[in-house]
Design an enzyme around this catalytic site. Structure first.
Site, mmCIF file in Angstrom:
data_model
loop_
_atom_site.group_PDB
_atom_site.id
_atom_site.type_symbol
_atom_site.label_atom_id
_atom_site.label_comp_id
_atom_site.label_asym_id
_atom_site.label_seq_id
_atom_site.Cartn_x
_atom_site.Cartn_y
_atom_site.Cartn_z
ATOM 1 N N CYS A 41 13.579 10.881 6.886
ATOM 2 C CA CYS A 41 13.363 10.430 8.264
ATOM 3 C C CYS A 41 14.589 10.667 9.135
ATOM 4 C CB CYS A 41 12.969 8.964 8.264
ATOM 5 S SG CYS A 41 14.080 7.944 7.308
ATOM 6 N N GLU A 51 9.285 16.251 15.308
ATOM 7 C CA GLU A 51 9.699 16.099 13.909
ATOM 8 C C GLU A 51 8.893 17.072 13.050
ATOM 9 O OE1 GLU A 51 8.524 12.518 11.734
ATOM 10 O OE2 GLU A 51 10.576 12.402 10.986
ATOM 11 N N GLY A 105 6.588 5.081 8.152
ATOM 12 C CA GLY A 105 5.755 6.274 8.232
ATOM 13 C C GLY A 105 5.915 6.950 9.572
ATOM 14 N N SER A 106 4.880 7.660 9.975
ATOM 15 C CA SER A 106 4.972 8.459 11.198
ATOM 16 C C SER A 106 4.920 7.576 12.438
ATOM 17 C CB SER A 106 3.826 9.462 11.231
ATOM 18 O OG SER A 106 2.600 8.761 11.270
ATOM 19 N N THR A 107 5.470 8.099 13.526
ATOM 20 C CA THR A 107 5.454 7.359 14.779
ATOM 21 C C THR A 107 4.015 7.173 15.270
ATOM 22 O OG1 THR A 107 7.677 8.043 15.359
ATOM 23 C CG2 THR A 107 6.250 7.423 17.188
ATOM 24 N N VAL A 118 1.139 6.772 13.563
ATOM 25 C CA VAL A 118 0.473 5.654 12.868
ATOM 26 C C VAL A 118 1.201 4.342 13.178
ATOM 27 C CG1 VAL A 118 -0.161 4.707 10.611
ATOM 28 C CG2 VAL A 118 -0.455 7.153 11.053
ATOM 29 N N GLY A 119 2.520 4.390 13.257
ATOM 30 C CA GLY A 119 3.303 3.185 13.560
ATOM 31 C C GLY A 119 2.900 2.576 14.901
ATOM 32 N N LYS A 138 0.884 -1.180 0.000
ATOM 33 C CA LYS A 138 0.000 0.000 0.000
ATOM 34 C C LYS A 138 0.910 1.215 0.000
ATOM 35 C CE LYS A 138 -2.001 2.949 2.059
ATOM 36 N NZ LYS A 138 -1.824 4.375 1.718
ATOM 37 N N GLU A 191 9.397 1.379 10.776
ATOM 38 C CA GLU A 191 10.439 2.390 10.493
ATOM 39 C C GLU A 191 9.765 3.744 10.607
ATOM 40 O OE1 GLU A 191 13.581 1.837 10.042
ATOM 41 O OE2 GLU A 191 13.391 -0.337 10.051
HETATM 42 P P1 NAD Z 1 1.984 8.486 7.727
HETATM 43 O O1 NAD Z 1 2.218 7.666 8.929
HETATM 44 O O2 NAD Z 1 0.912 9.503 7.753
HETATM 45 O O3 NAD Z 1 1.661 7.549 6.470
HETATM 46 C C1 NAD Z 1 2.507 6.484 6.094
HETATM 47 C C2 NAD Z 1 1.688 5.414 5.418
HETATM 48 O O4 NAD Z 1 0.753 4.909 6.360
HETATM 49 C C3 NAD Z 1 0.871 5.899 4.222
HETATM 50 O O5 NAD Z 1 0.872 4.885 3.237
HETATM 51 C C4 NAD Z 1 -0.518 6.059 4.805
HETATM 52 O O6 NAD Z 1 -1.544 5.898 3.847
HETATM 53 C C5 NAD Z 1 -0.557 4.899 5.807
HETATM 54 N N1 NAD Z 1 -1.511 5.078 6.894
HETATM 55 C C6 NAD Z 1 -1.970 6.232 7.430
HETATM 56 N N2 NAD Z 1 -2.859 5.968 8.415
HETATM 57 C C7 NAD Z 1 -2.952 4.611 8.495
HETATM 58 C C8 NAD Z 1 -3.698 3.723 9.316
HETATM 59 N N3 NAD Z 1 -4.533 4.181 10.247
HETATM 60 N N4 NAD Z 1 -3.534 2.398 9.141
HETATM 61 C C9 NAD Z 1 -2.672 1.922 8.226
HETATM 62 N N5 NAD Z 1 -1.965 2.716 7.393
HETATM 63 C C10 NAD Z 1 -2.094 4.048 7.532
HETATM 64 O O7 NAD Z 1 3.396 9.133 7.388
HETATM 65 P P2 NAD Z 1 3.773 10.106 6.193
HETATM 66 O O8 NAD Z 1 3.335 11.482 6.562
HETATM 67 O O9 NAD Z 1 3.311 9.512 4.902
HETATM 68 O O10 NAD Z 1 5.373 9.992 6.180
HETATM 69 C C11 NAD Z 1 6.184 10.777 6.955
HETATM 70 C C12 NAD Z 1 6.702 10.006 8.144
HETATM 71 O O11 NAD Z 1 7.372 8.821 7.741
HETATM 72 C C13 NAD Z 1 7.720 10.795 8.934
HETATM 73 O O12 NAD Z 1 7.461 10.665 10.302
HETATM 74 C C14 NAD Z 1 9.028 10.119 8.581
HETATM 75 O O13 NAD Z 1 10.041 10.292 9.529
HETATM 76 C C15 NAD Z 1 8.608 8.704 8.431
HETATM 77 N N6 NAD Z 1 9.596 7.931 7.647
HETATM 78 C C16 NAD Z 1 10.400 7.016 8.284
HETATM 79 C C17 NAD Z 1 11.388 6.309 7.577
HETATM 80 C C18 NAD Z 1 12.296 5.322 8.267
HETATM 81 O O14 NAD Z 1 12.930 4.516 7.595
HETATM 82 N N7 NAD Z 1 12.406 5.339 9.582
HETATM 83 C C19 NAD Z 1 11.526 6.519 6.203
HETATM 84 C C20 NAD Z 1 10.700 7.443 5.590
HETATM 85 C C21 NAD Z 1 9.728 8.141 6.312
#
Ligand code: NAD
Length: 496
Positions: A304, A400, A248-250, A252-253, A195, A270
């Site tokens: 990130c 962040e 993605g973001s902490t 959502v993670g 996704k 990550e």
């Molecule tokens: P995000 O968490 O908003 O979204 C990331 C992904 O999660 C997207 O595909 C989104 O559609 C999906 N998502 C959103 N809500 C969800 C849910 N409830 N259930 C399942 N999936 C969901 O993050 P973003 O704004 O797209 O990305 C930026 C963040 O990603 C920053 O915090 C950045 O530091 C982090 N990031 C980390 C790394 C790493 O390797 N550590 C690499 C790149 C980005």
């Protein structure tokens, strides 16, 4: 001005309104819903893609489940998995310019940089992972089995593919992040439902075409485009998924981690970062200033592990900040199709607004904007910004921002630098700029982050595990560590 001409294949890909790949089929969403993609450099609509429903995600997971359990893929030998990954990497190399142009139009980043960075790193990583396909080993163990003292046994430990992988990625490096999931999954024999981020699905869809062309069996790789709240959540909750891997973001993670724990689905996360760049008094100040500028401004600060907190030993603080401000002021902003541009737009109006709120917060709290601090359009541009006169506990330092905003604070000695560098909820990366070998070696073990760079920042290699301490995540991508995360161990005991 050297504006790149779009390849006919790039234009054709966008004009035909790309669909999702589920099993062998390129499909619309089950209810026909679509979502628009925008070109961040202009704000104009680029095209639409399907907005996957829960049913679409369930069908994709079922296709991946069947491919893992019943298809020829489940019997594929390591050598074939190696060759297929090499083939895929070769096809990506053939289409590198097209992939880079799609990344540029969809994400806003420079097409020229995307070709040598995002696309080439993805290719190199898949080739590295292809090598692991033939080197996955278990072990044999001599056992005692105390309760059966008169018996003989043969015992061994198998390392097996974990199964169906649900992969969810962010928008800042769409192709590269997808390849970090796909590489170990395909090397070990897993199947995948990807996704991509809501904003940036185009290179994932092109990648799916190349996976088909490489000859992977149907269902091994599926892509569902859609929102996090519907498609991402459906993938996270699907009981047929064996492993979730999320970038993605902490915020959502953490949610995904909790859901995964409920079902004991394997999970790697990550997440975000707020990485320190530490400049010691003995450093080569010219390289340190240039390195610190690139650590925060590369990819518009949407990295990130961006060096978003700068700590400089007090006596050189003003000079290093002035040098970075000079570099920032000289940067040319514009479309990523213009090869002479140093910085592109942010990904979206929402991200521009978020970054802008932090800059305003700094101004309101009395911080000094050393350079930048402006936004403009059309497109989602924020000038590279350096902020000083902020306290370590300020939100600008602790949270962040994920944009081209650097906060800079002076320090007095090594202990002071380490205390502030570690005073963060995050722990993804850190860089030390110094030529004092002893000081550097004293500091490396004391920094709480998954990567430490010395006299460089954000330098990645496929062989080096990448991931976070603390709120920056769980698990590692790349290196052999990734193979471990995509496999399970099975202990076998045979009574002779
Ligand atoms: P995000 O968490 O908003 O979204 C990331 C992904 O999660 C997207 O595909 C989104 O559609 C999906 N998502 C959103 N809500 C969800 C849910 N409830 N259930 C399942 N999936 C969901 O993050 P973003 O704004 O797209 O990305 C930026 C963040 O990603 C920053 O915090 C950045 O530091 C982090 N990031 C980390 C790394 C790493 O390797 N550590 C690499 C790149 C980005």
């Amino acid at each position: 001005m050297a504006i790149a001409t779009l390849l006919p294949a790039t234009t054709a890909f966008i004009q035909r309104a790309p669909r999702m790949l589920i099993g062998a089929e390129w499909v619309e969403a089950a209810d026909g819903q679509t979502m628009p993609l925008r070109n961040p450099a202009t704000g104009e609509q680029l095209c639409v893609v399907p907005r996957a429903t829960v049913d679409d995600v369930d069908r994709a997971v079922l296709a991946a489940r069947q491919a893992f359990d019943d298809s020829p893929w489940s019997r594929t030998r390591p050598r074939e998995r190696q060759n297929l990954l090499w083939k895929l990497a070769d096809l990506m190399q053939r289409d590198a310019e097209l992939l880079a142009q799609l990344e540029c139009l969809n994400n806003g980043k420079s097409a020229a940089v995307a070709q040598v960075m995002d696309v080439q790193l993805a290719i190199d990583f898949l080739r590295y992972m292809a090598g692991w396909a033939t080197k996955i080993e278990g072990s044999s163990v001599e056992v005692s089995v105390p309760l059966m003292p008169d018996q003989q046994f043969h015992s061994f430990i198998r390392r097996e593919a974990v199964g169906v992988v649900g992969a969810i990625v962010a928008w800042n490096f769409p192709l590269l992040l997808a390849s970090w999931k796909l590489g170990p999954a395909l090397a070990t024999g897993c199947t995948v439902v990807l996704k991509p981020a809501d904003e940036t699905p185009l290179t994932a869809l092109k990648l799916a075409e190349l996976v088909q062309e490489a000859g992977y069996p149907d269902g091994v790789f599926n892509v569902v485009t859609g929102t996090g709240i519907t498609a991402g959540a459906a993938l996270t909750h699907n009981p047929r998924v064996d492993k979730l891997t999320f970038t993605g973001s902490t915020a959502v993670g953490k949610e995904i981690g909790k859901i995964a724990m409920d079902s004991m689905t394997r999970v790697t996360l990550e997440l975000g970062g707020k990485s320190p760049t530490i400049v010691m008094a003995d450093a080569d100040l010219g390289s340190a200033a240039a390195g610190a500028a690139s650590a925060i401004f590369f990819n518009q600060g949407q990295v990130c592990c961006a060096g978003s907190r700068l700590y400089v030993q007090r006596k050189h603080f003003d000079k290093v900040v002035a040098d970075i401000a000079g570099i920032a002021n000289a940067m040319k902003l514009g479309s990523g199709l213009d090869a002479s541009v140093d910085m592109g737009p942010l990904i979206s109006a929402r991200q521009q607004e978020r970054v802008w709120r932090y800059i305003e917060m700094g101004r309101e709290s009395g911080a000094t904007i050393a350079c930048g601090g402006e936004q403009f359009g059309p497109g989602y541009f924020v000038k590279p910004t350096v902020i000083v006169d902020v306290d370590q506990q300020h939100s600008l330092v602790q949270e962040e921002i994920f944009g081209p905003v650097l906060v800079a604070i002076p320090f007095d000695d090594e202990a002071d630098a380490l205390r502030m560098a570690n005073d963060s909820p995050y722990g993804l990366g850190a860089s030390i700029w110094s030529n004092d070998l002893a000081a550097v070696h004293r500091m490396i073990p004391r920094i709480k982050s998954g990567s430490v760079w010395v006299n460089c920042h954000s330098a990645l290699d496929p062989a080096l595990p990448f991931g976070g301490y603390k709120m920056s995540g769980v698990g590692r991508e790349m290196g052999y560590a990734a193979i471990e995360h995509y496999t399970e161990l099975k202990s076998v005991l045979i009574k002779l």
